[in-house]
Design an enzyme around this catalytic site. Structure first.
Site, PDB file in Angstrom:
ATOM      1  N   GLU A 171       0.861  -1.266  -0.022  1.00  0.00           N
ATOM      2  CA  GLU A 171       0.015  -0.145  -0.026  1.00  0.00           C
ATOM      3  C   GLU A 171       0.737   1.236   0.102  1.00  0.00           C
ATOM      4  O   GLU A 171       0.456   2.240  -0.630  1.00  0.00           O
ATOM      5  CB  GLU A 171      -0.902   0.052   1.046  1.00  0.00           C
ATOM      6  CG  GLU A 171      -1.902  -1.051   1.196  1.00  0.00           C
ATOM      7  CD  GLU A 171      -2.854  -1.294  -0.376  1.00  0.00           C
ATOM      8  OE1 GLU A 171      -2.743  -0.166  -0.700  1.00  0.00           O
ATOM      9  OE2 GLU A 171      -3.355  -2.456  -0.460  1.00  0.00           O
ATOM     10  N   ASP A 186       3.485  -4.698  -5.708  1.00  0.00           N
ATOM     11  CA  ASP A 186       3.641  -5.918  -5.197  1.00  0.00           C
ATOM     12  C   ASP A 186       5.232  -5.894  -5.063  1.00  0.00           C
ATOM     13  O   ASP A 186       5.714  -6.260  -4.094  1.00  0.00           O
ATOM     14  CB  ASP A 186       3.052  -7.076  -6.206  1.00  0.00           C
ATOM     15  CG  ASP A 186       1.880  -7.449  -5.887  1.00  0.00           C
ATOM     16  OD1 ASP A 186       1.271  -6.990  -4.763  1.00  0.00           O
ATOM     17  OD2 ASP A 186       1.350  -8.251  -6.680  1.00  0.00           O
TER      18      ASP A 186
END
Length: 634
Positions: A483, A546
């Protein structure tokens, strides 16, 4: 978890999850099972049990919880829903069925928006992307009947079958509402014609994934001049209680430019039928259980689910959808608590510190851009567990048990719409959560520059005191850093520390970042999966996040005295375990900005040198990737 490290050389995901995949069963009422899904199921069971006991307890409850329980009871009373029949939906349909012309609709358009009907332009209020402290008005195109415009291409092999299922479902629903079969077929045919007329003018999922293309501000006059057939200015003024906005942010200018071609008297019958079909499709699940089951046929065909949700679970989901913040507050306080909230807050702050160190030592950014990136990181808002305050909208949501479930639901929609438009031109509330604390997920909001971690995701396999710190870093650590990385993905990087769409990069740094982003596109693009291919452009933002998240979490794990890098990578692969229907996997490939779970687990680790060292992976092993093919951005 014990894993054959020899198997990891060929396929990390299969080595970790292979045995589970052999025995895992996809629930009949769901298209998939796995880490996220199983955790969500357990939370649902727990909460449904809690609320059942709470409802049976006659003691006084907090007012908002009682409202939720009242609505849940209304949703669960399937005998009453069967007795009430279709009367409430017929009342909702009547204003649409009585429309006589495009001009007639035009005069009622704003009222339809307020009442929660489908309309040909979706109006929304959100942070102004160029001035993120103030809410602005957005305008967007409506959704298509098929999941994405790519489904309408001639070579799409699924579209024809899906449209047959949709037409059959809608015929049953309209017949139940007392349409003759002949009339129902005509309405559906006209609605599908209107739907196809939208296709050339709307964005695909890939195009919508690029935030830079969303910001197309038009002055009030410019917006109004887009149509000669419709009084767009009057509609906007009506929605904003007589106010004229200085600008309207148009998400899909191509669609708006074609609005007169789409909406006119010649196409009115098709448009009217589209309104009826979209309304019936979206609201039928509030009626009897038989109708609810019929209304899910198209969705089940899309996802590959074998059957409908059981009555009680469906009722819970419906009630949870209306009162998600109230359910989340209950869940967060009972099952997470202040101690866990403080602990995870510290973990997030630690990961931000690791990220800041990585930025400070970044070799390809110039110092000016690096300083701006660190400034953005330092301004990042953190929300953990559950919100400190509840959305005041819930105070207005009172359940009228004398009214039907659908009438209550439509009333809630109207309240939410009025609340949304009341926020236009008002300061943005950065503390307002957009996700329930009982949701197994997390998010970054680029317009607010905040990261949010609901309580539901902060447990095993993502996070547990019973797991090693390395396993936790491979789970929740990577999620947290993921995030954070969204602040610096191809979309997040467009926004400054205040959430404004504002270029803070040097020209050379931005050009290099775009080159690296294209490498990430290429790494995934065209990869075979579920009989189709991954769209690297659609998934690039999530893949960048990611990659940055995994790399950053790995650095944090290695800094621990008891580091176990094998456990780190194994838990990373475990959290992505997923078994899904082919239809669902193919649907996700078309519309989801995330790459398939297996590829997220396998491809990202191939970019990290520690993965090769930890498991002794060498040229010739299937998990080996040449140095010049590895992608490293953050």
């Amino acid at each position: 978890m014990t894993v054959n490290e020899q198997l990891i050389k060929d396929d990390l995901y299969e080595a970790v999850n292979g045995e589970w995949l052999k025995t895992a069963k996809i629930p009949d009422d769901k298209p998939a099972t796995g880490g996220f899904n199983d955790l969500a199921d357990e939370i649902d069971k727990t909460l449904m049990s809690d609320f059942e006991k709470m409802a049976a307890d006659s003691s006084e409850k907090p007012a908002l919880m009682q409202e939720f329980l009242n609505y849940y009871a209304l949703a669960s009373d399937f005998d009453r829903r069967a007795t009430e029949g279709t009367t409430s939906l017929k009342k909702v349909l009547a204003p649409l069925e009585n429309l006589t012309s495009q001009a007639d609709f035009d005069t009622k358009w704003a009222d339809f928006v307020r009442a929660g009907y489908p309309t040909p332009i979706g109006f929304d209020v959100d942070a102004d992307m160029k001035n993120a402290q103030i809410n602005a008005l957005f305008a967007a195109a409506p959704g298509l009947i098929l999941p994405d415009k790519t489904y309408y291409e001639e070579d799409n092999q699924q579209a024809a079958g899906l449209l047959v299922v949709f037409s059959q479902m809608m015929t049953k629903l309209l017949v139940v509402l007392d349409y003759s079969e002949e009339d129902a077929e005509q309405v559906i045919s006209q609605a599908l014609t209107f739907d196809r007329n939208l296709v050339p003018h709307v964005k695909s999922a890939e195009e919508s994934a690029d935030y830079s293309k969303v910001y197309n501000p038009q002055t009030f006059e410019e917006f109004g001049s887009q149509s000669k057939n419709l009084d767009l200015k009057a509609i906007v003024k009506n929605l904003l209680n007589g106010n004229e906005p200085e600008k309207i942010i148009v998400a899909e200018p191509k669609y708006l430019a074609a609005i007169d071609e789409i909406l006119n008297e010649a196409h009115f019958n098709e448009f009217k039928s589209w309104l009826i079909v979209k309304t019936v499709s979206s609201l039928s699940s509030f009626l009897s259980d038989d109708i609810r089951v019929i209304s899910g046929e198209y969705g089940r065909a899309l996802s590959g689910s074998k059957g409908p949700k059981k009555q009680q679970k469906f009722a819970y989901y419906l009630a949870m959808g209306a009162y998600s913040g109230i359910v989340g507050e209950y869940y967060g306080h009972k099952y997470f608590g202040e101690d866990a909230k403080a602990d995870v807050q510290r973990m997030v702050e630690k990961m931000i510190g690791v990220y800041q160190n990585r930025l400070a030592n970044n070799k390809w950014l110039t110092s000016a851009t690096r300083d701006k990136a660190i400034l953005k990181l330092n301004k990042l808002g953190i929300q953990v567990g559950y919100p400190d305050k509840i959305n005041p909208l819930y105070q207005k949501m009172h359940v009228d048990t004398k009214k039907t479930l659908l009438e209550n639901a439509m009333g809630f929609d109207q309240l939410a719409t009025e609340d949304m438009f009341s926020k236009w031109n008002q300061p943005v509330d950065r503390d307002l959560w957009e996700m329930s604390a009982a949701t197994v997920n997390a998010y970054y909001h680029p317009f607010k520059n905040i990261i949010v971690f609901p309580a539901a995701i902060l447990q095993a396999p993502f996070y547990s005191l019973e797991q090693s710190s390395s396993a936790n870093y491979g789970g929740i650590g990577a999620v947290i850093a993921h995030e954070i990385s969204h602040a610096f993905d191809n979309n997040g990087a467009l926004f400054d520390e205040y959430g404004n769409l504002n270029n803070w990069w040097s020209e050379a740094d931005l050009a290099h970042f775009k080159e690296l982003s294209q490498q990430m596109v290429a790494e995934f693009d065209g990869t075979e999966y579920a009989g189709q291919k991954v769209n690297g452009t659609l998934t690039v933002s999530e893949n960048i996040a990611d990659a940055g998240g995994l790399s950053c979490a790995l650095e944090a794990a290695k800094a621990e005295a008891n580091a176990d890098i094998s456990a780190f990578f194994i838990n990373w692969a475990q959290v992505w375990r997923m078994k899904a229907s082919t239809q669902y996997m193919q649907l996700l490939l078309s519309i989801d900005v995330h790459a398939p779970a297996k590829l997220r687990a396998n491809i990202q680790v191939q970019n990290l040198a520690d993965f090769y060292v930890t498991f002794g992976i060498n040229p010739g092993d299937k998990m080996y990737k040449n140095l010049d093919e590895r992608v490293n951005i953050w």
